[in-house]
Design a protein around this motif. Structure first.
Motif, mmCIF file in Angstrom:
data_model
loop_
_atom_site.group_PDB
_atom_site.id
_atom_site.type_symbol
_atom_site.label_atom_id
_atom_site.label_comp_id
_atom_site.label_asym_id
_atom_site.label_seq_id
_atom_site.Cartn_x
_atom_site.Cartn_y
_atom_site.Cartn_z
ATOM 1 N N TYR A 1 -54.172 0.783 7.589
ATOM 2 C CA TYR A 1 -54.368 1.907 6.662
ATOM 3 C C TYR A 1 -53.077 2.700 6.487
ATOM 4 O O TYR A 1 -52.524 2.786 5.393
ATOM 5 N N PHE A 2 -52.580 3.285 7.571
ATOM 6 C CA PHE A 2 -51.283 3.955 7.514
ATOM 7 C C PHE A 2 -50.184 2.885 7.512
ATOM 8 O O PHE A 2 -50.271 1.918 8.272
ATOM 9 N N PRO A 3 -49.163 3.008 6.673
ATOM 10 C CA PRO A 3 -48.056 2.048 6.707
ATOM 11 C C PRO A 3 -47.476 1.943 8.116
ATOM 12 O O PRO A 3 -47.160 2.948 8.752
ATOM 13 N N GLY A 4 -47.403 0.707 8.631
ATOM 14 C CA GLY A 4 -46.918 0.495 9.985
ATOM 15 C C GLY A 4 -47.836 1.043 11.050
ATOM 16 O O GLY A 4 -47.420 1.200 12.211
ATOM 17 N N ASP A 5 -49.091 1.329 10.683
ATOM 18 C CA ASP A 5 -50.054 1.949 11.602
ATOM 19 C C ASP A 5 -49.521 3.247 12.191
ATOM 20 O O ASP A 5 -49.874 3.635 13.311
ATOM 21 N N ASP A 6 -48.676 3.928 11.409
ATOM 22 C CA ASP A 6 -48.090 5.203 11.829
ATOM 23 C C ASP A 6 -48.866 6.347 11.171
ATOM 24 O O ASP A 6 -48.775 6.538 9.957
ATOM 25 N N PRO A 7 -49.647 7.119 11.934
ATOM 26 C CA PRO A 7 -50.456 8.192 11.348
ATOM 27 C C PRO A 7 -49.643 9.261 10.623
ATOM 28 O O PRO A 7 -50.210 10.042 9.853
ATOM 29 N N LYS A 8 -48.325 9.299 10.849
ATOM 30 C CA LYS A 8 -47.493 10.277 10.153
ATOM 31 C C LYS A 8 -47.094 9.800 8.754
ATOM 32 O O LYS A 8 -46.600 10.589 7.942
#
Length: 316
Positions: free
Chosen positions: A270-277
């Motif tokens: 969902y988040f690009p690179g699985d990075d929540p930021k």
């Protein structure tokens, strides 16, 4: 079945209350909405679609559904319904009183379509849900007063349990994220135009397993994921589609759930690179429009012109 012709200058798709909060959101997005006086001038019978909204944040859900219904070139009259004996804690009483009708008030009326949403009760046994008895009545009512039904997430699980006795299974951890799904029936009216593989948002604590679906039930798998299993079933015997996931979700819905749950899990893919930021990208918007557009089109093509005949035809 013969419908009155649609005038090319009057393709106005969705009719909702002038002061419904969703109206302002949809208008800002370019979705054409109409009021009662405008609808009265149309020389067509609008499709009557009832939305049984079981979600706590009803305003967000009604906006998401209205957005998809309003993208079709057919006039849709959206009726917002609620469980008669259940008091929502997350939506104001004023909003419910002004825009929602309890099911008891409409049980003698007929609708071209019914949408039943999910609900945050997946970890509770069906029989322990406070409104389970009324929901069972609504499912039975849909067989005589609704032409076709679309159920979503827990609503789909509940319908499958009610009609076919197929129970849900709890998950060890929440299935959350955007997952690729296989289009298992591209030639069907429901899946026409969808890619062979398409993204779908998933957000649930339970699942329905393919092995539990009885072969004699006449159910057809329309979409499924290698990672999260069944996603969409056709149930012709009950004139229904059961969707266990959330093609209606906004871009930031999963992000809001992530924040609400204080980062207990990170939605996958969902988040690009699985990075929540990082800001998520919406890779499913078009798929939601296609599926809901196919459903509305099929309802329009098969529903009786006379509302009184709804519920009398099967196999649509």
């Amino acid at each position: 079945m013969a419908h009155a012709p649609v005038k090319e200058t009057c393709l106005v798709p969705i009719r909702i209350a002038d002061n419904l909060p969703a109206r302002r959101t949809l208008e800002s997005e370019g979705v054409i909405v109409m009021g009662e006086s405008e609808a009265a001038r149309q020389d067509i019978r609008p499709l009557r679609i009832a939305l049984l909204n079981l979600m706590p944040d009803k305003i967000t859900t009604e906006t998401q559904i209205a957005r998809l219904l309003g993208a079709t070139p057919l006039q849709v009259e959206l009726e917002l319904l609620r469980i008669s004996g259940h008091v929502s804690k997350n939506t104001s009483a004023g909003h419910l009183a002004e825009f929602y009708r309890p099911w008891d008030e409409v049980r003698t009326e007929k609708f071209d379509g019914l949408i039943v949403t999910g609900a945050p009760v997946e970890t509770i046994a069906y029989t322990e849900v406070t409104y389970w008895d009324e929901l069972r009545q609504i499912f039975d009512w849909s067989q005589t007063h609704v032409h076709h039904t679309l159920t979503i997430c827990w609503g789909a699980m509940a319908a499958l349990y009610h009609f076919h006795g197929v129970d849900k299974h709890p998950l060890e951890e929440k299935a959350s994220g955007v997952f690729p799904h296989w289009n298992r029936a591209p030639a069907t009216p429901w899946m026409r135009g969808l890619p062979d593989v398409f993204d779908v948002p998933v957000s649930r604590w339970s699942e329905v397993r393919s092995a539990d679906v009885p072969a004699s039930a006449g159910l057809t798998v329309l979409a499924e994921s290698d990672e999260t299993g069944l996603s969409l079933l056709a149930d012709p015997a009950h004139r229904a589609l059961h969707m266990f996931n959330h093609l209606e979700y906004d871009t930031l819905t999963l992000a809001r759930e992530f924040a609400r749950d204080e980062g207990a899990y990170v939605p996958r893919h969902y988040f690009p690179g699985d990075d929540p930021k990082a800001n998520p990208l919406n890779t499913w918007r078009g798929h939601g429009h296609i599926l809901f557009g196919n459903w509305i089109n099929q309802v329009y093509q098969t529903t009786p012109f006379d509302l009184a005949d709804i519920g009398e035809l099967v196999g649509a």
